[in-house]
Scaffold this active site. Structure first.
Site, mmCIF file in Angstrom:
data_model
loop_
_atom_site.group_PDB
_atom_site.id
_atom_site.type_symbol
_atom_site.label_atom_id
_atom_site.label_comp_id
_atom_site.label_asym_id
_atom_site.label_seq_id
_atom_site.Cartn_x
_atom_site.Cartn_y
_atom_site.Cartn_z
ATOM 1 N N ASP A 8 1.011 -1.437 -0.240
ATOM 2 C CA ASP A 8 -0.080 0.074 0.077
ATOM 3 C C ASP A 8 0.941 1.301 0.092
ATOM 4 O OD1 ASP A 8 -2.276 -1.793 0.177
ATOM 5 O OD2 ASP A 8 -2.792 -0.689 2.190
ATOM 6 N N ASP A 129 -14.787 -2.503 -1.574
ATOM 7 C CA ASP A 129 -14.387 -2.097 -0.318
ATOM 8 C C ASP A 129 -16.039 -2.123 0.413
ATOM 9 O OD1 ASP A 129 -12.134 -2.815 -1.188
ATOM 10 O OD2 ASP A 129 -11.877 -0.474 -2.019
#
EC number: 5.3.1.16
Length: 239
Positions: A8, A129
């Site tokens: 990330d 998500d």
């Protein structure tokens, strides 16, 4: 089963968040390119990269880092975060990205999604998500009124072949994946599912494998050495 080590990106560094909160970040490696090389040397066959800054901004803010990673490793790289135009998709594919993950755009710009899927087929993945069963967008800052199941069904009908499903409440917690939501999702659609969020042990991975989940993204558990990458790769090959 595919194992996707996660990188990330935030402000050019490799970080981990806790439950998707940007204020709760931990820097895992100041050099994401070096981290990608480490994963490749340990046997990773594909990398999962998210541009966290891009997810909020709506455009890639770590593009140069992503490009460097693609040049530094020989394995495929899939990238998500802030990709909301065909131009952005094409730019990433042009520097060696193998697959592109669309999130917010999948919910709010169906025409773009349809065109991207038409042009690039299996290279387009949709990231769903969810928080409390509802889809979150724009870097997890906004919560929609659409259930993750409804969006997954829409995506399947539009020709999407792979979904990355993340339960935000599990992300970065090492509390185990949301097996219940994954099971419901699996019963609702017939396309490839990649599980993300909360994976903490090889037992978690084995359970996902037993469920015939296509792939699993592992982040914090690798960085904190709760899971040994070489071992989990070997285990999934034997299953």
């Amino acid at each position: 089963m595919e194992i996707f080590p996660a990188i990330d990106l935030k402000e050019g560094r490799c970080v981990r968040l806790y439950q998707g909160e940007f204020s709760k970040e931990t820097v895992m490696n100041e050099d994401p390119v070096a981290q990608a090389i480490i994963f490749e040397k340990l046997g990773a066959e594909i990398l999962h990269i998210v541009d966290l800054d891009g997810a909020i901004a709506g455009e890639s803010l770590n593009f140069l880092v992503i490009e460097k990673i693609c040049k530094a490793v020989r394995i495929p790289v899939q990238v998500g975060g802030g990709i909301r135009s065909l131009k952005a998709v094409e730019k990433l594919l042009s520097v060696g990205v193998e697959k592109v993950i669309l999130g917010t755009a999948a919910l709010y710009d169906k025409s773009f999604l349809e065109e991207a899927v038409h042009l690039y087929k299996e290279k387009i993945i949709v990231g769903i998500d969810a928080k409390n069963g509802f889809v979150a967008t724009r870097g997890w800052l906004d919560l929609s009124e659409i259930s993750y199941i409804s969006l997954a069904k829409q995506m399947e009908s539009l020709g999407v072949q792979t979904i990355v499903f993340t339960d935000i409440s599990k992300d970065g917690t090492l509390a185990g994946p949301n097996f219940e939501q994954l099971t419901l999702l699996q019963k609702s659609v017939g396309i490839r599912l990649i599980a993300s969020g909360g994976v903490a042990s090889i037992q978690d991975v084995k359970k996902l494998n037993d469920m015939n989940i296509y792939g699993v993204i592992i982040g914090k558990a690798l960085y904190e050495k709760k899971i040994d990458l070489e071992e989990v790769l070997q285990v999934t090959k034997l299953c």
